[in-house]
Design a protein around this motif. Structure first.
Motif, short mmCIF file in Angstrom:
data_model
loop_
_atom_site.label_atom_id
_atom_site.label_comp_id
_atom_site.label_asym_id
_atom_site.label_seq_id
_atom_site.Cartn_x
_atom_site.Cartn_y
_atom_site.Cartn_z
N ASP A 1 -4.88 4.50 -0.20
CA ASP A 1 -3.88 4.48 0.87
C ASP A 1 -2.62 5.28 0.54
O ASP A 1 -1.53 4.95 0.99
CB ASP A 1 -3.51 3.02 1.23
N ARG B 1 -0.90 -5.07 3.01
CA ARG B 1 -1.00 -4.51 1.66
C ARG B 1 0.09 -5.10 0.78
O ARG B 1 1.19 -5.37 1.24
CB ARG B 1 -0.84 -2.99 1.70
N GLY C 1 -10.29 4.44 4.73
CA GLY C 1 -9.68 4.56 6.04
C GLY C 1 -8.64 5.66 5.96
O GLY C 1 -7.56 5.43 5.43
MG MG Z 1 -6.80 4.03 3.37
#
Ligand code: MG
Ligand code: IMP
Length: 420
Positions: free
Chosen positions: A15, A306, A42
């Motif tokens: 991320d 997160r 993602g």
């Molecule tokens: Mg990600």
């Protein structure tokens, strides 16, 4: 003289903003290739006012001239892949003309997802915090030599192979607590998706990529997850099941180490982690909450909040070493502009000793990060020069990391990026 394969990967726990930087760089390349991971990834890309999240398809897919390869090191869930193709078509991007699928990529079966969920449920407090996309069980079948590959789809005994793996999985499931899972529906979707992806262009990835490099084509390998989630060098066992690091590019695309060119490592200006496992600089109080709020730190794949903390220099130095990083891209500097002062862990204190070395286990060692504080900066739009405080801070980081910071990203949009 031949060209080389450049690499772009995450230096933290995923991320870091890989999707955005790949999308930005994509027009300088002929080919973008994913080399590992699967739909646990993602990659978020914002173009004008629209946001897209890619899970399996490489982030070069929005550029018409760019060929996108799903490499042999990737694990492919046909259902997610079809959903992604449909999602792209719905916004006027036809991925089929510029998408290639490695025959040696392994397939995620519905029972792999079921096994993932059952295995996590059985671990209780010790769970990995997996995305439950079937990643671990699929790589287990790959190394266990039981897997089903993309190239098998067109073979006459595909159905038999599928049935025998499915049987094995169902027997395995008996050792786990029972899980709610609609296997009938999932298998129906899976079979339909298999029929659809049977018509995608399949390649011998290693031949294709080597031919491309030798004929002067420019290739960018796009990493997923992050270096600290690497199966070998991450915070084991709280890791993913693939080699997320530069070495994974060689095995995941079938190219030799001498063919690796630039390695662009991405880090956030702070640090996040989703799922379980050690995180030395994690902030548990108000500052952590603020980082999460300002940074919109919620998982792109699972929506989970997160965990947030300050940037961790020993951790980054470790990742830079393992990957052979030649240039850094730093993202989300705009988020830290919300603070008056920011911190960076410049060393660890373990058993009263100051060290820069990443320890064997972060679970058994009591690590105290040694922090230094720096003044924050004003976030400025791209047509203005960087604020002096940010410039100074970047120079401090470059000194500590001994690597140039080439890209500074201060927002999700394509244009919110400074090249230094
Ligand atoms: Mg990600
Ligand atoms: P798995 O790869 O789904 O088995 O998950 C293993 C660990 O890696 C979990 O802590 C996940 O949250 C984390 N993880 C997997 N993929 C990503 C990603 O793309 N970004 C961030 N974390 C990830």
């Amino acid at each position: 003289m031949s060209n080389k394969v450049d690499v772009l990967l995450g230096l933290q726990w995923g991320d870091e903003g890989k999707g955005k930087i790949v999308d930005y760089l994509a027009d300088q390349y002929d080919i973008i290739a994913r080399y590992q991971g699967g739909p646990n990834a993602g990659h978020t890309i914002k173009i004008e006012d629209k946001t897209f999240v890619l899970h399996t398809i490489p982030s070069g897919i929005f550029r018409e001239e760019v060929v996108n390869i799903i490499g042999n090191g990737v694990v492919v869930d046909p259902i997610t892949l079809c959903n992604e193709i449909d999602g792209l078509k719905a916004i006027g991007v036809d991925p089929l003309e510029r998408l290639l699928l490695a025959k040696k990529a392994h397939l995620i079966l519905p029972t792999h997802r079921l096994l993932d969920a059952a295995s996590e449920a059985s671990k209780g407090k010790k769970k990995i915090g997996s995305t439950l996309r079937g990643i671990g069980p699929t790589y287990m079948d790959k190394t266990g030599r039981n897997g089903l590959r993309v190239g098998d789809i067109l073979s006459s005994n595909f159905k038999n192979k599928y049935a025998s793996i499915r049987e094995k999985h169902l027997s395995l499931l008996r050792i786990y607590p029972e899980i709610e899972f609609d296997l009938v529906t999932e298998e129906k979707k899976w079979n339909e998706s298999i029929e659809r992806i049977a018509s995608l262009t399949q390649i011998n990835c290693e031949e294709y990529v080597n031919r491309a490099v030798n004929s002067g084509k420019k290739i960018l390998a796009e990493g997923a997850q992050g270096s600290m989630l690497d199966i070998e060098y991450g915070t084991y066992p709280y890791v993913t099941s693939s080699n997320t690091i530069t070495a994974g590019v060689c095995t995941g695309l079938g190219i030799a180490p001498q063919k690796i060119g630039e390695v662009i490592g991405i880090t956030k200006a702070y640090c996040t982690r989703v799922g379980s496992g050690p995180f030395p600089t994690e902030l548990h109080g108000d500052e952590g909450e603020e980082l999460r709020k300002y940074g919109k730190e919620f998982g792109a794949t699972t929506g989970r909040p997160r965990r947030c903390g300050w940037i961790d220099i020993p951790q980054l130095k470790y990742a830079i070493m393992i990957n052979g990083v030649t240039q850094i891209a730093i993202t989300k500097t705009d988020i830290l502009a919300e603070f008056d002062f920011i911190k960076a862990a410049t060393a660890y204190k373990i058993d009263n000793e100051i060290t820069l070395e990443y320890p064997y286990s972060l679970e058994n060692n009591k690590i105290e990060p040694v922090y230094k504080s720096y003044p924050s900066w004003e976030d400025r739009s791209n047509d203005q020069p960087l604020d002096d405080d940010l410039k100074n801070y970047l120079e401090v980081l470059e000194g500590l990391l001994n690597t140039p910071i080439k890209f500074v990203s201060n927002g999700p949009g394509r244009e919110e990026l400074k090249i230094r």
